[in-house]
Design an enzyme around this catalytic site. Structure first.
Site, PDB file in Angstrom:
ATOM      1  CB  THR A 201      36.491  -1.676 -30.806  1.00 43.61           C
ATOM      2  OG1 THR A 201      37.321  -2.728 -30.815  1.00 43.61           O
ATOM      3  CG2 THR A 201      35.818  -1.467 -29.406  1.00 43.61           C
ATOM      4  CB  ILE A 230      41.031 -10.699 -22.250  1.00 44.38           C
ATOM      5  CG1 ILE A 230      40.361 -11.876 -21.940  1.00 44.38           C
ATOM      6  CG2 ILE A 230      40.826  -9.335 -22.018  1.00 44.38           C
ATOM      7  CD1 ILE A 230      40.371 -12.046 -20.486  1.00 44.38           C
ATOM      8  CG  ASP A 232      41.754  -2.300 -26.569  1.00 46.97           C
ATOM      9  OD1 ASP A 232      41.335  -1.168 -26.462  1.00 46.97           O
ATOM     10  OD2 ASP A 232      41.839  -3.117 -27.592  1.00 46.97           O
ATOM     11  N   GLY A 252      41.525  -0.073 -31.796  1.00 43.00           N
ATOM     12  CA  GLY A 252      42.570  -0.444 -32.876  1.00 43.00           C
ATOM     13  C   GLY A 252      43.321  -1.630 -32.495  1.00 43.00           C
ATOM     14  CD  GLU A 253      49.004  -3.860 -33.128  1.00 37.56           C
ATOM     15  OE1 GLU A 253      49.826  -4.462 -32.755  1.00 37.56           O
ATOM     16  OE2 GLU A 253      49.128  -2.927 -33.780  1.00 37.56           O
ATOM     17  N   GLY A 254      44.623  -4.123 -30.013  1.00 35.81           N
ATOM     18  CA  GLY A 254      44.344  -4.204 -28.893  1.00 35.81           C
ATOM     19  C   GLY A 254      45.770  -4.546 -27.814  1.00 35.81           C
TER      20      GLY A 254
END
Length: 331
Positions: A201, A230, A232, A252-254
């Site tokens: 991202t 969807i 973060d 990172g890990e949404g």
């Protein structure tokens, strides 16, 4: 007068075997975009104008996962999302499910400035883009041959493939074996296997010379994600947040970032616990992510800049009015 500061990121979680050439290419892009932001701040542009400007530049380069070069859905299409927030009065705009808008962050800005809403998605967001006359392109503009090959690998491995930018050695992207790129791993997200962690991202946070803070985040999401997923990045308070105290952009890990409302929590512990910026950033990454892997960048109204990640590296850069400037990947 307050002192300006800026930070940018290109994603948390970097494979340790990422070739040196790719690392240098990433750092050159970060340096160029950081300098664009510095020049704009020196020219007295507002914080919200600068974060939009910088993220647009990041979206236009296929190096990271946003705009051109976005990750592909399981259907082989691109669905992009972005958000922007102006700390003055906590104004915000967000978009999801974009398939033709060349610069998603600018559509998010228009949602904030020219609509009565804070968040538009999918067909409604595309319709709003046409109404506003923003630049649109065919979905194929965003799709690269490299991503097509990596989607094929992800499907064969039945995985959400994160680090799809590691180049192949002695093999064509589309014809390499799954085993050559997708190692065995115990890492999972919501029970599904993840190969290598590197969402890539992009984001930017700025405090300008008047003390106003702003943040923007943009992404193509996960490779081989379900259509309609969807993350973060467009969620205000999770992937993006700005107020009169600070501005934050996460990566990172949404799903973990969403559960922890990571960006808002930085501002909250500054406000309610009285922590300074770096203390707040350290606290939320350590205490709020549980087993999730993520990172964030932040600035305060006092001209402080901070970053933190619990993953294996984060593409990042920062600069302050005092002349400090740094671009890095590893701890």
């Amino acid at each position: 007068m307050a002192k300006w500061a800026i930070a940018i990121h290109g994603g948390a979680g970097v494979d340790p075997n990422l070739p040196e050439q790719r690392q240098e290419e990433a750092k050159r892009l970060l340096s160029r975009c950081l300098q664009i932001g510095v020049d704009a701040l020196k020219a007295r542009q507002s914080a919200v104008d600068v974060v939009e400007l910088v993220v647009r530049e990041l979206e236009s380069d296929p190096m990271f996962n946003s705009g051109r070069g976005s990750a592909l859905t399981a259907k082989g299409t691109v669905e992009m999302e972005a958000s922007i927030m102006d700390g003055r009065q906590r104004r915000c705009g967000a978009v999801s499910g974009l398939t033709t808008v060349k610069n998603p962050v600018s559509l998010a800005r228009l949602v904030m400035d020219r609509s009565p809403h804070s968040y538009l998605a999918f067909a409604g967001a595309e319709e709003f883009a046409r109404e506003q006359g923003v630049e649109t392109v065919d979905n194929s503009y965003f799709i690269t041959e490299e991503n097509i090959g990596m989607l094929k690998l992800a499907k064969e491995a039945n995985t959400i493939l994160f680090d799809y930018r590691i180049p192949l050695t002695g093999a064509d992207t589309c014809s390499a074996s799954v085993g050559s790129l997708v190692p065995d791993t115990s890492l999972q997200m919501n029970g599904l296997p993840i190969s290598i962690y590197s969402p890539e991202t992009v984001g930017c946070v700025v405090v300008d010379s008047t003390g106003n803070c702003a943040a923007a985040t943009s992404t193509g999401g996960l490779m081989n994600k379900k259509s309609g997923r969807i993350g973060d990045s467009p969620l205000i308070g999770s992937g993006t947040y700005a107020c009169d105290l600070c501005a934050i952009s996460c990566t990172g890990e949404g799903e973990a970032i969403i559960r922890s409302t990571l960006a808002r929590d930085v501002a909250a512990v500054m406000e309610y616990k009285g922590l300074n910026l770096q203390e707040a950033v350290d606290f939320v990454v350590k205490e709020r992510l549980d087993e999730g892997q993520a990172g964030l960048i932040a600035v305060s109204r006092n001209g402080e800049v901070a970053c933190k990640f619990n993953s294996n590296g984060m593409f990042r850069g920062c600069a302050t009015e005092d002349g400090y400037m740094e671009v890095g990947i590893w701890e």
